[in-house]
Write an enzyme that holds these catalytic residues in place. Structure first.
Site, PDB file in Angstrom:
ATOM      1  N   CYS A   2       0.823  -1.214   0.000  1.00  0.00           N
ATOM      2  CA  CYS A   2       0.000   0.000   0.000  1.00  0.00           C
ATOM      3  C   CYS A   2       0.857   1.265   0.000  1.00  0.00           C
ATOM      4  O   CYS A   2       1.945   1.284   0.564  1.00  0.00           O
ATOM      5  CB  CYS A   2      -0.881   0.054   1.237  1.00  0.00           C
ATOM      6  SG  CYS A   2      -1.919  -1.380   1.446  1.00  0.00           S
ATOM      7  N   ARG A  27       5.274   0.265  -5.890  1.00  0.00           N
ATOM      8  CA  ARG A  27       5.221  -0.551  -4.673  1.00  0.00           C
ATOM      9  C   ARG A  27       4.287  -1.748  -4.830  1.00  0.00           C
ATOM     10  O   ARG A  27       4.370  -2.680  -4.046  1.00  0.00           O
ATOM     11  CB  ARG A  27       4.732   0.312  -3.491  1.00  0.00           C
ATOM     12  CG  ARG A  27       5.707   1.393  -3.114  1.00  0.00           C
ATOM     13  CD  ARG A  27       5.063   2.408  -2.187  1.00  0.00           C
ATOM     14  NE  ARG A  27       4.794   1.858  -0.869  1.00  0.00           N
ATOM     15  CZ  ARG A  27       5.647   1.887   0.145  1.00  0.00           C
ATOM     16  NH1 ARG A  27       6.833   2.422  -0.022  1.00  0.00           N
ATOM     17  NH2 ARG A  27       5.331   1.388   1.310  1.00  0.00           N
ATOM     18  N   TRP A  74      -2.912  -2.624  -1.564  1.00  0.00           N
ATOM     19  CA  TRP A  74      -2.503  -3.995  -1.895  1.00  0.00           C
ATOM     20  C   TRP A  74      -3.308  -4.874  -0.946  1.00  0.00           C
ATOM     21  O   TRP A  74      -3.102  -4.827   0.267  1.00  0.00           O
ATOM     22  CB  TRP A  74      -1.006  -4.144  -1.679  1.00  0.00           C
ATOM     23  CG  TRP A  74      -0.422  -5.429  -2.170  1.00  0.00           C
ATOM     24  CD1 TRP A  74       0.000  -5.702  -3.447  1.00  0.00           C
ATOM     25  CD2 TRP A  74      -0.156  -6.612  -1.404  1.00  0.00           C
ATOM     26  NE1 TRP A  74       0.491  -6.977  -3.515  1.00  0.00           N
ATOM     27  CE2 TRP A  74       0.405  -7.566  -2.281  1.00  0.00           C
ATOM     28  CE3 TRP A  74      -0.355  -6.975  -0.077  1.00  0.00           C
ATOM     29  CZ2 TRP A  74       0.788  -8.842  -1.859  1.00  0.00           C
ATOM     30  CZ3 TRP A  74       0.019  -8.242   0.345  1.00  0.00           C
ATOM     31  CH2 TRP A  74       0.588  -9.154  -0.552  1.00  0.00           C
ATOM     32  N   ASN A 100      -2.045   1.927   5.808  1.00  0.00           N
ATOM     33  CA  ASN A 100      -1.142   0.838   5.392  1.00  0.00           C
ATOM     34  C   ASN A 100      -0.894  -0.032   6.602  1.00  0.00           C
ATOM     35  O   ASN A 100      -0.716   0.488   7.699  1.00  0.00           O
ATOM     36  CB  ASN A 100       0.236   1.375   4.980  1.00  0.00           C
ATOM     37  CG  ASN A 100       0.182   2.147   3.703  1.00  0.00           C
ATOM     38  OD1 ASN A 100      -0.869   2.266   3.098  1.00  0.00           O
ATOM     39  ND2 ASN A 100       1.328   2.675   3.308  1.00  0.00           N
ATOM     40  N   GLY A 101      -0.792  -1.333   6.380  1.00  0.00           N
ATOM     41  CA  GLY A 101      -0.478  -2.223   7.497  1.00  0.00           C
ATOM     42  C   GLY A 101      -1.661  -3.133   7.800  1.00  0.00           C
ATOM     43  O   GLY A 101      -2.616  -3.215   7.023  1.00  0.00           O
ATOM     44  N   GLU A 485      18.733 -16.459  -8.208  1.00  0.00           N
ATOM     45  CA  GLU A 485      18.304 -15.100  -8.546  1.00  0.00           C
ATOM     46  C   GLU A 485      17.792 -15.035  -9.989  1.00  0.00           C
ATOM     47  O   GLU A 485      16.789 -14.368 -10.269  1.00  0.00           O
ATOM     48  CB  GLU A 485      19.471 -14.127  -8.299  1.00  0.00           C
ATOM     49  CG  GLU A 485      19.235 -12.676  -8.668  1.00  0.00           C
ATOM     50  CD  GLU A 485      18.090 -11.994  -7.908  1.00  0.00           C
ATOM     51  OE1 GLU A 485      17.532 -12.583  -6.975  1.00  0.00           O
ATOM     52  OE2 GLU A 485      17.738 -10.874  -8.311  1.00  0.00           O
ATOM     53  N   LYS A 489      14.027 -13.883 -10.938  1.00  0.00           N
ATOM     54  CA  LYS A 489      13.745 -12.775 -11.867  1.00  0.00           C
ATOM     55  C   LYS A 489      12.751 -13.218 -12.924  1.00  0.00           C
ATOM     56  O   LYS A 489      11.804 -12.515 -13.237  1.00  0.00           O
ATOM     57  CB  LYS A 489      15.017 -12.286 -12.587  1.00  0.00           C
ATOM     58  CG  LYS A 489      16.010 -11.464 -11.814  1.00  0.00           C
ATOM     59  CD  LYS A 489      15.560 -10.082 -11.436  1.00  0.00           C
ATOM     60  CE  LYS A 489      14.812 -10.063 -10.157  1.00  0.00           C
ATOM     61  NZ  LYS A 489      15.271 -10.079  -8.898  1.00  0.00           N
ATOM     62  N   GLU A 492       9.188 -13.843 -11.445  1.00  0.00           N
ATOM     63  CA  GLU A 492       8.561 -12.597 -10.975  1.00  0.00           C
ATOM     64  C   GLU A 492       7.909 -11.820 -12.111  1.00  0.00           C
ATOM     65  O   GLU A 492       6.804 -11.323 -11.964  1.00  0.00           O
ATOM     66  CB  GLU A 492       9.633 -11.662 -10.375  1.00  0.00           C
ATOM     67  CG  GLU A 492      10.041 -11.961  -8.955  1.00  0.00           C
ATOM     68  CD  GLU A 492      11.090 -10.966  -8.453  1.00  0.00           C
ATOM     69  OE1 GLU A 492      10.906 -10.424  -7.366  1.00  0.00           O
ATOM     70  OE2 GLU A 492      12.102 -10.728  -9.155  1.00  0.00           O
ATOM     71  N   HIS A 508      19.539 -35.238  -8.250  1.00  0.00           N
ATOM     72  CA  HIS A 508      18.713 -35.699  -7.130  1.00  0.00           C
ATOM     73  C   HIS A 508      17.246 -35.305  -7.309  1.00  0.00           C
ATOM     74  O   HIS A 508      16.522 -35.161  -6.331  1.00  0.00           O
ATOM     75  CB  HIS A 508      19.260 -35.139  -5.814  1.00  0.00           C
ATOM     76  CG  HIS A 508      20.656 -35.590  -5.526  1.00  0.00           C
ATOM     77  ND1 HIS A 508      20.970 -36.902  -5.258  1.00  0.00           N
ATOM     78  CD2 HIS A 508      21.821 -34.904  -5.513  1.00  0.00           C
ATOM     79  CE1 HIS A 508      22.280 -37.004  -5.069  1.00  0.00           C
ATOM     80  NE2 HIS A 508      22.817 -35.805  -5.221  1.00  0.00           N
ATOM     81  N   LYS A 607       6.680  -4.107  -3.989  1.00  0.00           N
ATOM     82  CA  LYS A 607       8.098  -3.747  -3.883  1.00  0.00           C
ATOM     83  C   LYS A 607       8.540  -3.733  -2.429  1.00  0.00           C
ATOM     84  O   LYS A 607       9.644  -4.121  -2.102  1.00  0.00           O
ATOM     85  CB  LYS A 607       8.289  -2.364  -4.521  1.00  0.00           C
ATOM     86  CG  LYS A 607       9.713  -1.858  -4.531  1.00  0.00           C
ATOM     87  CD  LYS A 607      10.508  -2.562  -5.590  1.00  0.00           C
ATOM     88  CE  LYS A 607      11.974  -2.211  -5.590  1.00  0.00           C
ATOM     89  NZ  LYS A 607      12.767  -3.282  -6.200  1.00  0.00           N
TER      90      LYS A 607
END
Ligand code: G6P
Length: 612
Positions: A2, A27, A74, A100-101, A485, A489, A492, A508, A607
């Site tokens: 948010c 964000r 969000w 927010n929160g 990473e 990427k 995402e 394995h 974000k």
């Protein structure tokens, strides 16, 4: 996650608030809304979707108001829709809140209020919050700021809030605990935002609110006090962000801009700290505690997402150079598993935003058990930077693309400098090795620059593989976290399923997935495990997997074996991740663009993850 924006002054608030919300789009969010006082009436406009959907909803209206609050939501409690979007009205319609929160005890407060006859419109905890405040105000007949304060004392959870009141159209009331809130100070005007990006074009004077503080703001005055009712003197800081740092500057996407900024951001991170010719290496932020690191019995590294990957790379070189045991853990796991933490342990907490809720909680836990905490953050003034004992900023500049790129290489730069500094002080590496590594480090920006010239080649490879449904990324040693990473990427931003593994683990399990449909990206640069990775490449080829390999320039062996070879400049293996990650960032970027994905704001992602 948010985003909050608010304005009070003499200018029209709605364009400022809407523009601010756009600055916060990075964000991650799924609905947006604003509240204003028009002709003495508190009015709310809100819409599911993007800020542009809210603007279309507003159409030709240009609401006249010199005070306003705005929010990008969000979703946590309740699906993303127009009703759950913020701002939320109080029961009487006199107050509006943006929040927010997460309010953890919202359900018991909601039940109490429902028992009193209140009816709610949304599924959100935030609506409960503003009803609760109004109920206290009506019950106690106190001022609004006092009602807010009394409510905050009863609230469990995290919040950054701003409240607008129809009865007091010249005042904003804000408060924070756990979620960030910055106040920008203009001339007879104030700006509030979740971070400095919406503020920077108006003023560079800011106050970062602390936890358990509230602000009562009118256009000529700012009062800050604690929730215990003790007034505090605002600590005004100067922002050093340039406006062009938060704009695309001609690039199609922020992510591409940020990938291409890396030679500069890595250089900025080293500037004034490292000089190979003189052997100079100083990190101002850890000077006082450097001996704690040197004498540490153990280093604990915590982070989430990409920051956790940076920690994994650091584990390898800190152990190699400093000979100190290192444990790297997801902050979210660490905080809940009753870990053994002893005095003498040093924690390194890595976070681009400096606001990630799990990382914050891990730090608090470590501090409570007597560990020393170093923060490695990008956002100046962020909560993690402030609650750590000491730390070092990565100085990568604002990272707007949700997928982290330049923050990762800057984190590696800082972590490497910490490792080198400690190893040198401890004498666990020789003077000549120290000097050699300083020289190598100083050359990284130009090597990254060279790696970026691979852009067109990688675009070509992306075209061939853009329709793949799965990807495997394999690497060993320092390149194992790079494989993780690279896979992160890709998933995402392109929504292609991708897994990263240590190359030797392939047999394995993951080897069962390999057939002619499966692209496998290897990172096989020159280091001690090179031959072993070559064998793994053969194993994939034998099963008809499609192989793309990142190799060191001049590699003749692998280029004879596979079709898609990407050559990056040579460097010390410990520094290679900063170079070998570049083609993987570009590959995921191009694939995502070709698949028509929203590269800078991928679905469902945020974000800055300020909730658990
Ligand atoms: C989110 C972001 C990731 C980031 C992670 C940790 O998931 O989308 O890009 O790596 O949070 O964030 P931090 O700000 O703590 O590095």
């Amino acid at each position: 996650m948010c985003g909050i924006v608010a304005y009070i002054g003499s200018k029209q608030a709605s364009p400022i608030v809407l523009k601010g919300l756009k600055r916060l789009e990075y964000r991650g969010y799924d609905s947006a809304g604003i509240a204003l006082i028009e002709d003495s009436l508190l009015t709310v406009y809100k819409k599911k979707g993007k800020v542009s959907d809210l603007e279309s909803h507003l159409g030709n209206l240009s609401p006249q108001s010199t005070i306003g609050i705005g929010h990008t939501r969000w979703a946590t409690h309740g699906e993303p829709n127009d009703i759950n979007a913020h701002p939320h009205f109080s029961a009487s319609g006199n107050l509006a809140i943006i929040h927010n929160g997460i309010i953890e005890n919202y359900s018991s407060i909601k039940t109490d209020l429902q028992n009193k006859g209140y009816k709610f419109n949304s599924d959100t905890d935030s609506e409960v919050f503003i009803y609760f405040i109004e109920d206290i105000q009506q019950k106690t007949k106190c001022s609004l700021d006092e009602a807010v304060r009394l409510a905050l004392l009863k609230i469990v959870g995290a919040y950054a809030i701003v409240i607008l009141s129809q009865d007091d159209p010249d005042t904003l009331i804000a408060a924070r605990k756990g979620s960030p809130l910055v106040i920008g100070i203009g001339e007879n005007e104030y700006f509030l935002a979740s971070d400095a990006t919406p503020i920077v074009e108006y003023t560079n004077e800011v106050v970062y609110m602390n936890d358990q503080e509230m602000a009562i703001i009118n256009k000529n005055n700012l009062i800050i006090k604690t929730t215990q009712d003790v007034e505090t003197i605002p600590y005004i800081q100067t922002l050093d962000i340039e406006l062009n740092a938060i704009e695309k500057s001609g690039y199609d996407h922020f992510m591409l801009k940020e990938i291409f900024e890396q030679p500069r951001s890595i250089g900025d991170c080293m500037r004034g700290r490292l000089n190979a010719a003189s052997g100079h290496l100083v990190l101002g932020g850890i000077r006082e505690y450097a001996n704690k690191l040197e004498c540490a019995e153990r280093i604990l590294i915590v982070g989430c997402g990409t920051s956790w990957h940076a920690g994994l790379v650091a584990e390898y070189f800190l152990e190699e150079f400093c000979r100190i045991p290192v444990e790297v853990e997801y902050a979210s796991e660490f905080r809940y598993r009753n870990p053994v933490i002893k005095e003498g342990d040093v924690m390194i907490a890595i976070s681009q935003s400096g606001e990630t809720a799990d990382t914050l909680a891990a730090i608090e836990l470590a501090k409570s058990k007597g560990a020393i905490v170093f923060g490695v953050c990008n956002v100046v003034g962020s909560t993690i930077a402030r609650i750590s004992h000491e730390g070092a900023y990565t100085h990568a500049g604002p990272e707007i693309g949700v997928a982290s790129t330049k923050a990762f290489t800057a984190q590696l730069t800082v972590l490497f400098m910490i490792g080198l500094l400690v190893a040198h002080q401890k004498g666990s590496i020789t003077e000549s090795k120290y000097r050699e590594l300083l020289v190598e480090m100083e050359q990284i920006p130009s090597k990254v620059e060279t790696a970026l010239r691979l852009n067109q080649q990688i675009k070509g490879i992306a075209k061939i593989f853009k329709d793949a449904r799965n990807f495997l990324y394999l690497g060993r040693g320092f390149n194992f976290p790079v494989a993780l990473e690279g896979a992160l990427k890709l998933k995402e931003i392109s929504y292609i399923h991708a897994e990263g593994y240590p190359a030797a683990e392939m047999k394995h399990g993951p080897i069962a997935l390999i057939d002619e449909e499966m692209p496998v990206v290897f990172i096989a640069t020159n280091d001690s495990s090179y031959e072993k990775v070559v064998s793994n490449i053969q194993e994939v080829k034998a099963r008809k997997g499609k192989v793309i390999v990142v190799v060191t320039e001049g590699d003749t062996l692998i280029s004879k074996m596979v079709e898609f070879v990407i050559e990056v400049p040579a460097t010390h293996p410990a520094l290679m991740p900063m170079v070998s990650v570049i083609p993987l960032q570009l590959l995921s970027y191009h694939i995502a663009v070709m698949r028509g994905c929203n590269v800078d704001q991928p679905r469902n992602l945020a974000k800055s993850v300020t909730v658990e």
